[in-house]
Write an enzyme that holds these catalytic residues in place. Structure first.
Site, short mmCIF file in Angstrom:
data_model
loop_
_atom_site.label_atom_id
_atom_site.label_comp_id
_atom_site.label_asym_id
_atom_site.label_seq_id
_atom_site.Cartn_x
_atom_site.Cartn_y
_atom_site.Cartn_z
N ASP A 125 0.85 -1.17 0.00
CA ASP A 125 0.00 0.00 0.00
C ASP A 125 0.90 1.24 0.00
OD1 ASP A 125 -2.32 1.60 0.26
OD2 ASP A 125 -2.03 1.69 2.42
N GLU B 15 -2.91 21.32 -0.31
CA GLU B 15 -3.42 22.68 -0.19
C GLU B 15 -3.25 23.22 1.22
OE1 GLU B 15 -7.40 23.33 -1.79
OE2 GLU B 15 -6.29 24.34 -3.37
N THR C 217 -2.47 1.12 -4.76
CA THR C 217 -3.01 2.22 -3.96
C THR C 217 -4.35 2.68 -4.52
OG1 THR C 217 -2.60 4.49 -3.21
CG2 THR C 217 -1.67 3.87 -5.33
N GLY C 218 -5.17 3.20 -3.64
CA GLY C 218 -6.42 3.81 -4.07
C GLY C 218 -6.25 5.26 -4.46
N ASP D 39 -1.50 -0.99 6.00
CA ASP D 39 -1.80 -0.54 7.36
C ASP D 39 -3.26 -0.25 7.59
OD1 ASP D 39 -1.87 1.77 5.73
OD2 ASP D 39 -1.48 3.04 7.45
N ASN E 29 -8.45 -1.17 4.05
CA ASN E 29 -8.49 -1.42 2.61
C ASN E 29 -7.40 -2.39 2.17
OD1 ASN E 29 -6.72 0.75 3.37
ND2 ASN E 29 -6.40 1.17 1.22
N ASP E 30 -6.48 -2.74 3.06
CA ASP E 30 -5.41 -3.67 2.71
C ASP E 30 -5.66 -5.08 3.25
OD1 ASP E 30 -3.89 -1.48 1.61
OD2 ASP E 30 -3.38 -0.93 3.67
#
Length: 1403
Positions: free
Chosen positions: A419, A517, A694-695, A844, A847-848
Site C-alpha cells: 500500500d 493545499e 493504492t487507491g 496498514d 483497505n489492505d
C-alpha cells in the site's frame, strides 16, 4: 460538483440508467423501505439446499473462523489436510492389530495428540483476537431513529432501512444514503483513508428534496421513501439507484452514499438511511475470507509424504512377496520344523509380513520431525519478536510474528505488494522549499542559517500540527517587504485555494480538500499572509497584519486534465488579477514570454525534482475592466448551456489562463517513512520486485514511486494505452504468430533488455479480468485465439491474464492506482496463479485486509489507520523499513535453518533406519527388527534430535550485518536451492549409502567370532550397526554446521552421552527382569536347557519369562539360519554370555575399530566433494558471495544502504490530489455556512449606492475610506433593513456618539451607539479598541465590540458582517455594533450559520 454538472443537486442525467445497463450493471432488485423494520425483516431469499434466510444481513460482522461448536471439527478437518497427519493416523490404526503391532497404539497416539493440540491452540489464540476485534467493532455506539427520537444503540443493532444520526469524527456504521446534514446544502465531508487510502477530504451531498424537507426529527420519523438499487457488490466507486418518495423518482449515484468505514470530517451532524449492512456493505464485500496459509516447504512436504508412503508400500510389498517365497523354501528344506509352520501358509506369512514391514518402515516419516518443526518455528518467531533492531521506540512498538508457521517463507519472497498511504508515506505534507524571483529559499541553500522553529507548519491528515524548520532568509525578505514578486507569491498562496476556515476559540482551523493545499496555506500563514475567511464571492486575508478583502470574480476549478486551478479576484484598490497554480508542464507553456528569472526557476525545478519534491508553478496576470467584462459575459453564457457546457467552460478557462507572469515555484515533500528508499533499494538487489497498489491518484502514486526509488529516470513508463498495444505484440511474439500480419508488426524489444515500469488503474485491471476486453477491440489477437480453438471465454480470459502477468512481471516496478481492496487481492491472486511465486502484501488500513489475506505472507503496519491490517496479518511491523531485516535476515536465516533441518532429519532417518531393509535380506524377510524397540523410539527423540535441532534454531551462514550488506544472498531462497526434489533425492541416496556401509561393514566383521571377548551375538551386531550409523550422522552434521555456539557443542555431546546412557539402561538383564515385555534385549542370560528340553527342567528364575523368550528365539531362527550359522551353536554362545552385550560391544576394541572403519568410509565421500568444490571453484554464485561475505570484516554498525534521494531529469507532477468540484461548491455558496451574498442576519442586506460588492465581514473592525485618515463614517442616509425581522434598525439617521481613532492616536475610545429611544452603554468594558496605523484601524488582538443594552428589552448583538459603506467610496468599510430592541437579535441566523468572525492575527 464542477460547473459541468449543472446547478441543481439532483439533476441527474436521465440516460444514466441506460448506460449502466449497457455496461452490464446488475438490475435494480434491492429495495429498501425507510423506517419500516417489520417489512424489511419479512423479506427472504433462497439459500443453499432450498433453505430461505433473511434478505438483509444484520450489521454485526464476523471475521473469526471458529465458534464454540465448530472449532474442534473444523480445526481437525483443516489439520488433516496435512498428509503427514493422515499418514500417522493410518500407522496408529495398524498398531491396534496385535498380530502386526510393534508398539502399543497409545504410545503413538500421544505424540500425535500433542502435535494436533499445539497447532489447535495456536489457531485458537489467533481466532480469539479476531473475536475480540469483532466484538469491539460491533459494540461501537451510534444513534438510531426509534419512533420519533434518536436513541443510542450499538452498531450490531443497525438494520437496513434505519435512519442513523452521525456526529463529527464518527465512523459510518453501514452503507447509507445521505439524507441531510448540518452543513449548507446538506454537504457532508468524509475521509476515506480506510477504504481507498486517500487522506484528502471528499464531499457527499444529499438530494435537494431531502435537504429541504427533512429538517427535524419529526420529518425524519415520517420519512417513508423507498430506495431501489443494485444488489450488494464490491464496487467501491460506483452506485446506481433511485429514491421514490411522494410520487416522484430521484436518481442516486455514488456522490449520495456514505460507505461503511468512512470518517465524518468537518460536519457537525448528518443523517443517513441504511442501504447495506454488515456483510453486505461494500468494504466487507472487499475483505475476503481467511485462508489457511501453507508455505512452499509445507506443500512440498505433503507431496513428499505421499511419495515416501507409496515407496514404503512398494518396498513392503516386495519384501512381503520375498517373505512368502522364502517361507515356502524354508519349510521344504527344514521339514523337521514343520510343526512350527503347520498353521502358517506362505501366503499368510507374506500378508502379515507386508503389514509388519509397513509398520517397521513407518518410522522413516517420524512424528518427532513435525513436533520439532513446530518448536523451531516457534523459537524463530520469538527471535523476530525479540529483535531490538525492529523495535520502534518512538511509539513503543516491537515487531511481532503473529503466525509461527511462515518463517521459512519469509526467505522465499519474490513479489511485495505494498500500500502507499501510511505504509510508504507518513500521511504528512510539508512545505520544504520555494523559488521566488531568482532566489531559492529553504533547506540546503545558501540563504540558510540557524533559525527558530515555526516558519513552516506541517499538517498531518489528522490535523495535528508539527513545526518544521525553514529558512530565516525567507522570513527576513518577507518582513522587509521590498520584493513585489514575493508579495504576489505569498498573496497567491493565501488566495488561490478551496480551503475552508473555522474558528475554534481563538484559533483558526483550516479544512482542506487535500493535505497539499493545507500545507501551502499554512506556509503562507506562517510567513504573515493569513487566510481569515471567505464568503460566496469574497475572501479575506491578513497581509503582515493588514486585513484586506478581495472580491472573488471566478474560480477556475482543478481537474486531472487541466492540472491547475485559478482564482480571478478584484483587490481592495479595484485591480483585477488572475492567480494560477499548477504543474510546471502546463504553467510554463502559458507564460507571456521568457522572463529574466525563468531559466533559473527551471533549474530550481530540476533541483527540487532531484529531491523528489512535489512542485507547483505559481503565476499571475492583471486584467483590465474591459477584458474582464467581455470574458465574464461569455462565462455567464457558457454556464447556462444545456449541451457542451463543460467543453465551453474549459475553452474559456484556457483562454483566460494565457500570457501569465511567473511568480515562483513551491516544493512540497510527501514525507516518506524513515528508510523507505533504502529498503526498496536493498529489496531490489535481493531480486524482490515491489508493486505499489493504492487507491490514490496516478500523479500522487508516481511521485511517491520516484521518491522511494521504485521508479528511476532510466525507466520507460508504460501506461494503459501502451500496455494495451504491447499486450498483443507480446502475446504474438511468445506464441509465434506467423503470417504477413505478424511480419508487419513492430515488435517491441525484449522486455528483459529494457528497464520498464508499469502504471495502470483499477479500471484497467477490471478490463483484464473480464476475459480480456482490452484485447478484444484489437481483433487480430482474438482471431488468433479463436483459430487455435480457444473459444471458451474462461480459457480466453486465462490466456489474456497470463499475457498481462508476463508483461507486468517482466517490468522492474508496477504501480496500480485507484484500485479497490478487492482489486488489490485479485492482482495478488493473478501473480500467484500464473507465476507460482511467493508473494508478500504489506499495508496498514482496512483497505489492505483482503490483499494481506490473499498473499502468501501478510504484514501489517501499526500505523495511523487503525489495527484492522495488523489483526489480519501474519507479521506486524511498526515501519516499512523493518521489512529489509525481516526478509533479508530473519527470513533468509529461517529458510536456511528449516532446509538444513529437513535435509539432515531425512538423512539421519534414512541412514539409521534403512538398515532394517538390508537386515530383511538376511533374516528370511520375516520383518524381524534389527534394532530393539527402545533404540527405534529414542533414535529420533534423543540420540540424533539435538544436533539437528541446534541447526534449526541457530544456524547462519553469515551475520545479520553481512546479510544486509550482501542482499544477493537472498536469491537462493527464491530459487528453492536449499531443499527441493533434487536435494531430497541426493539426501535419500546419501542416507542409503550410509546405511549400506554401516550394515555391511558390521556384517562382514561379524561373519566369524570377533573381538577379544568373543562378541558376535545378534545384540552386539545391532549395537555396532546403530553406533556406526549414529556417529556417521553426527559427523556429517558437524561438517556442515557453519555457526558454532556453546549450545551447538552441548547438543552434540548430549546426543552421544544419552545414547550411551539409554543403551546401558535399556539393554541390560536387570531391566529385562523388571519388565520383560518392555525391555527385550537382555544382555546376560542364565543357563537354561536346550530348545528341545522339557519345560519342567527350567530354572525357577526363568519360569515367568520362558514362554516369551522361547517365542523370541523361534522368531530368530530364520535370521540365524539365513546367516549360514548353526542355531544350536548360536544358542550355546548366547547361554555362555558372561555379561551385558551392550557393555561388551561398546568397550571391545575390535568393535570400536569396526565402528571407526564405518565412520571413515561414510565420511570420506563428503570430505572429498567439499574439497573438490573448494579447489576447483565449482560452486554456485550464492556460495561465492557467501564466502566473500565471510572474508569481509564485520561492519561496525548495522548497515542499511544509504541512497541519496534523487530523481534526475524529471520534474514532479502536479501535487494536488483533491476531488474536483470544490470550486463550484464555493462559488455557488453551497459549502459556506452563510446563505445570501450580503447577509448579517438571515435575509438582512446592506446596500450602498455606487459600491461594487466590496464588503467586510469582520466584527468590530474599522477600515478607513480611501484617502481619508482615520475617518469612520456612519453617513447620513445609509440604512440597514432586515427583511422579515421585526424592529431591527441599525445605524440610523441622527446616530450620535460614534467615535473613531485617527492616525497617530494612541489612546482607546469607547464607541457608544445611541439610537432614538434606545440608549446603549458598555458595562464593565472599555468598548471598542481600535488603533489605526495610517488609514486602517485593525490591530493585533482586536476584539469585538460588546455593547450591552441596560434596562431595555431585546438582546445585544455583535453582528458579524453588518456593512455600512459610504456613497461613492471604493473599498471603504465601516462596521458598527448594532443594538436592537423589540426582541430582535441580529446574530441569530448568522450565528447559527457560522459566519466567519473577525479574528486576531497571529504574532
Amino acid at each position: 460538483m464542477g460547473p459541468g454538472r449543472g446547478g441543481s443537486m439532483d439533476g441527474q442525467d436521465p440516460a444514466l440508467g441506460c448506460e449502466r445497463e449497457q455496461k452490464g450493471q446488475p438490475a435494480f432488485t434491492w429495495e429498501v423501505q425507510a423506517n419500516n423494520r417489520a417489512q424489511n425483516e419479512q423479506l427472504r431469499k433462497k439459500s443453499a439446499f432450498c433453505v430461505s434466510k433473511k434478505k438483509y444481513a444484520g450489521n454485526a460482522i464476523k471475521t473469526a473462523k471458529y465458534n464454540v461448536l465448530t472449532f474442534l471439527p473444523l480445526n481437525l478437518y483443516e489439520q488433516f489436510h496435512r498428509m503427514a497427519n493422515v499418514y500417522f493416523v493410518f500407522v496408529i490404526l495398524l498398531q491396534t492389530f496385535p498380530e502386526i503391532s510393534t508398539l502399543p497404539w497409545y504410545t503413538l497416539l500421544f505424540p500425535l495428540s500433542c502435535l494436533l493440540t499445539i497447532r489447535a491452540l495456536r489457531d485458537l489464540m489467533d481466532d480469539i483476537g479476531r473475536h475480540q476485534s469483532d466484538r469491539n467493532i460491533n459494540s461501537r455506539p451510534c444513534e438510531i431513529l426509534s419512533g420519533e427520537s434518536f436513541r443510542w444503540q450499538k452498531w450490531r443493532d443497525v438494520c437496513v432501512g434505519d435512519v442513523v444520526r452521525l456526529h463529527k469524527d464518527s465512523l459510518v456504521p453501514a452503507d447509507m444514503l445521505l439524507l441531510c446534514s448540518s452543513e449548507p446544502s446538506s454537504l457532508c465531508y468524509v475521509e476515506t483513508c480506510d477504504i481507498d487510502g486517500e487522506t484528502n477530504l471528499k464531499f457527499r451531498q444529499a438530494l435537494l428534496v431531502t435537504h429541504q424537507e427533512l429538517t427535524s426529527e419529526e420529518s425524519l420519523a415520517a420519512f417513508d421513501g423507498r430506495v431501489t438499487c443494485e444488489e450488494p457488490n464490491s464496487r467501491m466507486h460506483s452506485f446506481t439507484g433511485v429514491l421514490q418518495w411522494r410520487g416522484e423518482t430521484h436518481a442516486l449515484d455514488g456522490d449520495r452514499i456514505l460507505l461503511r468505514g468512512c470518517k465524518l470530517r468537518h460536519t457537525d451532524t448528518c443523517y443517513g438511511l441504511v442501504l447495506y449492512a454488515g456483510s453486505d456493505s461494500k468494504i466487507m464485500r472487499n475483505c475476503g475470507k481467511i485462508k489457511r496459509k501453507k508455505t512452499k516447504l509445507d506443500r512440498m512436504m505433503d507431496r513428499l509424504v505421499v511419495i515416501i508412503f507409496l515407496v514404503l508400500l512398494v518396498t513392503s510389498l516386495c519384501l512381503a512377496i520375498a517373505s512368502g517365497f522364502w517361507a515356502k523354501m524354508f519349510q521344504e528344506k527344514h521339514s523337521y520344523l514343520a510343526a512350527l509352520y503347520k498353521h502358517t501358509a506362505p501366503a499368510k506369512q507374506a500378508f502379515f509380513s507386508f503389514w509388519g514391514f509397513t509398520i517397521l518402515l513407518s518410522v522413516i516419516i517420524p512424528m518427532s520431525m513435525y513436533i520439532t518443526f513446530e518448536f523451531i518455528y516457534l523459537v524463530n518467531s520469538f527471535f523476530i519478536n525479540w529483535d531490538l533492531e525492529m523495535y520502534y521506540a518512538v511509539k513503543d512498538i516491537p515487531a511481532k510474528a503473529r503466525s509461527t508457521s511462515l518463517n521459512d517463507q519469509l526467505g522465499q519472497v519474490e513479489y511485495i505488494f505494498s500500500d502507499k498511504t501510511g505504509t510508504l508515506t507518513q500521511n504528512i505534507m510539508s512545505f520544504k522549499k520555494c523559488c521566488v524571483n531568482g532566489s531559492i529559499y529553504g533547506l540546503d541553500t545558501g540563504h540558510e542559517n540557524k533559525q527558530p522553529p515555526g516558519l513552516v507548519l506541517t499538517q498531518s491528515c489528522h490535523g495535528e500540527k508539527m513545526l518544521d524548520s525553514n529558512n530565516v532568509g525567507l522570513r527576513e525578505a518577507v518582513q522587509q517587504n521590498k520584493d513585489p514578486v514575493l508579495r504576489e507569491f505569498l498573496r497567491l498562496l493565501a488566495l488561490c485555494h478551496t480551503v475552508m476556515v473555522e474558528e475554534r476559540g481563538d484559533q483558526l482551523v483550516y479544512q482542506a480538500a487535500s493535505p497539499d493545499e493545507e500545507a501551502l496555506v499554512l506556509a503562507a500563514r506562517s510567513l504573515g499572509y493569513v487566510f481569515l475567511s471567505r464568503t460566496q464571492d469574497t475572501i479575506t486575508i491578513s497581509e503582515m497584519g493588514v486585513t484586506r478583502t478581495f472580491q472573488v470574480l471566478a474560480m477556475l476549478d482543478f481537474n486531472s486534465d487541466r492540472k491547475r486551478m485559478s482564482v480571478l479576484v478584484r483587490d481592495p484598490q479595484g485591480t483585477i488579477r488572475l492567480y494560477t497554480k499548477g504543474a510546471d508542464t502546463v504553467i510554463l507553456e502559458r507564460l507571456r514570454g521568457r522572463g529574466p528569472n525563468q531559466d533559473f526557476t527551471e533549474r530550481a525545478l530540476d533541483h527540487f525534482a532531484e529531491e523528489t519534491l512535489r512542485t507547483l508553478c505559481l503565476a499571475s496576470k492583471e486584467l483590465s475592466e474591459a477584458e474582464y467584462d467581455e470574458w465574464s459575459r461569455r462565462h455567464r453564457m457558457a454556464s447556462i448551456l444545456l449541451q457542451g457546457r463543460a467543453c465551453e467552460l474549459d475553452r474559456l478557462y484556457e483562454e483566460m489562463e494565457q500570457d501569465l507572469e511567473l511568480l515562483g515555484v513551491t516544493a512540497i515533500e510527501d514525507k516518506l517513512q524513515e528508510g523507505v528508499p533504502e529498503t526498496i533499494q536493498l529489496l531490489k538487489l535481493g531480486n524482490i520486485k515491489v508493486w505499489v497498489l493504492t487507491g490514490d491518484k496516478q500523479e500522487t502514486a508516481m511521485n511517491v514511486g520516484y521518491a522511494c526509488k521504485l521508479l528511476t529516470d532510466d525507466m520507460e513508463i508504460l501506461e494503459e494505452k501502451e500496455v494495451s498495444e504491447m499486450l498483443e505484440a507480446y502475446w504474438a511474439r511468445n506464441n509465434n504468430v506467423s503470417g504477413s500480419d505478424c511480419a508487419s508488426q513492430q515488435h517491441p524489444e525484449p522486455l528483459c533488455h529494457k528497464k520498464r515500469a508499469l502504471v495502470i488503474s483499477g479500471d484497467f485491471v477490471d478490463t483484464i479480468l473480464q476475459t480480456g476486453e482490452v484485447l478484444q477491440k484489437k481483433g487480430q489477437l482474438w482471431q488468433h485465439l479463436a483459430c487455435h480453438g480457444t473459444t471458451d471465454p474462461q480459457e480466453q480470459g486465462s490466456l489474456v491474464e497470463k499475457a498481462f502477468v508476463d508483461l507486468a512481471t517482466s517490468c522492474q516496478a508496477v504501480i496500480c492506482c485507484r484500485v479497490t481492496p478487492k482489486q488489490k487481492a485479485l492482482i495478488v491472486q493473478l501473480v500467484k496463479k500464473h507465476k507460482k511465486a511467493t508473494t508478500l502484501a504489506i499495508g496498514d488500513g482496512a483497505n489492505d485486509v483482503n490483499m494481506i489475506k490473499t498473499a502468501d505472507i501478510g504484514v501489517g503496519i501499526s500505523g495511523l489507520e487503525g489495527v484492522q491490517a495488523v489483526q489480519c496479518s501474519d507479521f506486524a511491523l511498526a515501519q516499512f523499513c523493518y521489512l529489509q531485516r525481516l526478509l533479508l535476515v530473519h527470513g533468509r536465516w529461517a529458510y536456511l535453518r528449516i532446509c538444513k533441518f529437513l535435509r539432515y532429519f531425512f538423512y539421519k532417518t534414512f541412514a539409521g533406519l534403512m538398515t532394517q531393509i538390508w537386515f530383511a535380506f538376511h533374516s528370511g524377510f520375516t520383518a524381524q527388527p534389527l534394532y530393539e524397540g527402545w533404540f527405534l523410539a529414542l533414535y529420533n527423540v534423543f540420540y540424533t534430535a539435538y544436533p539437528v535441532l541446534s541447526v534449526g534454531l541457530l544456524e547462519q551462514d553469515v551475520s545479520a550485518k553481512k546479510s544486509l550488506r550482501f542482499p544477493e544472498l537472498y536469491t537462493i531462497g527464491q530459487q528453492d536451492k536449499l531443499f527441493n526434489y533434487r536435494i531430497f533425492s541426493v539426501t535419500l541416496l546419501h542416507g542409503v549409502s550410509t546405511s549400506l556401509t554401516s550394515f555391511y561393514i558390521a556384517l562382514w566383521a561379524f561373519e566369524d567370532h570377533v573381538g577379544s571377548r568373543t562378541v558376535g551375538d545378534y545384540e552386539s551386531f545391532s549395537i555396532t550397526v546403530a553406533t556406526s550409523a549414529l556417529l556417521s550422522v553426527l559427523v556429517e552434521i558437524i561438517l556442515d554446521t557453519k555457526f558454532w555456539t556453546a549450545l551447538s557443542f552441548l547438543m552434540v555431546t548430549a546426543s552421544l552421552l544419552l545414547f550411551c546412557l539409554f543403551s546401558f539402561l535399556t539393554q541390560s538383564f536387570d531391566a529385562f527382569r523388571i519388565a520383560p515385555a518392555v525391555f527385550r534385549f537382555p544382555g546376560q542370560v542364565p543357563q537354561i536347557p536346550a530348545v528341545h528340553s522339557s519345560q519342567s527342567q527350567a530354572s525357577s528364575l526363568w519360569a515367568p519369562c520362558q514362554e516369551l523368550f522361547s517365542q523370541w528365539i523361534m522368531s530368530s531362527l530364520g535370521c540365524i539360519t539365513s546367516l549360514g550359522l548353526d542355531p544350536l551353536a548360536i544358542w550355546s554362545w548366547v547361554t555362555a554370555l558372561p555379561a551385558d552385550a551392550t557393555r561388551n560391544a561398546l568397550t571391545d576394541p575390535y568393535v570400536l575399530l569396526v565402528v571407526l572403519l564405518s565412520l571413515v568410509v561414510n565420511t570420506i565421500p563428503s570430505l572429498t566433494i567439499r574439497s573438490y568444490n573448494a579447489i576447483t571453484g565449482n560452486t554456485s554464485i550464492q556460495q561465492k558471495i557467501c564466502w566473500k561475505a565471510r572474508r569481509e570484516p564485520e561492519p561496525s554498525v548495522e548497515l542499511r544502504t544509504h541512497v541519496p534521494r534523487g530523481s534526475f531529469h524529471r520534474r514532479s507532477s502536479y501535487a494536488f490530489s483533491h476531488q474536483e468540484g470544490y470550486a463550484g461548491l464555493i462559488t455557488r455558496g453551497e459549502s459556506l455556512r452563510t446563505k445570501g451574498t450580503h447577509s448579517t442576519t438571515k435575509g438582512t442586506h446592506s446596500t450602498t449606492k455606487g459600491t461594487k460588492g466590496t464588503h467586510s465581514t469582520t466584527k468590530g473592525t474599522h477600515s478607513t475610506t480611501k484617502g481619508t485618515k482615520g475617518t469612520h463614517s456612519t453617513t447620513k442616509g445609509t440604512h440597514s433593513t432586515t427583511k422579515g425581522t421585526q424592529g431591527t434598525h441599525s445605524t440610523t439617521k441622527g446616530t450620535q456618539g460614534t467615535h473613531s481613532t485617527t492616525k497617530g492616536t494612541k489612546g482607546t475610545h469607547s464607541t457608544h451607539s445611541t439610537t432614538k429611544g434606545t440608549h446603549s452603554t458598555t458595562k464593565g468594558t472599555q468598548g471598542t479598541h481600535s488603533t489605526t496605523k495610517g488609514t486602517h484601524s485593525t490591530t493585533k488582538g482586536t476584539h469585538s465590540t460588546h455593547s450591552t443594552t441596560k434596562g431595555t428589552q431585546g438582546t445585544h448583538s455583535t453582528t458579524k458582517g453588518t456593512h455600512s459603506t459610504t456613497k461613492g467610496t471604493q473599498g471603504t468599510h465601516s462596521i458598527t455594533d448594532t443594538h436592537t430592541t423589540n426582541d430582535t437579535c441580529a446574530t441569530t441566523a448568522l450565528h447559527r450559520q457560522g459566519t466567519n468572525p473577525n479574528l486576531a492575527l497571529p504574532p
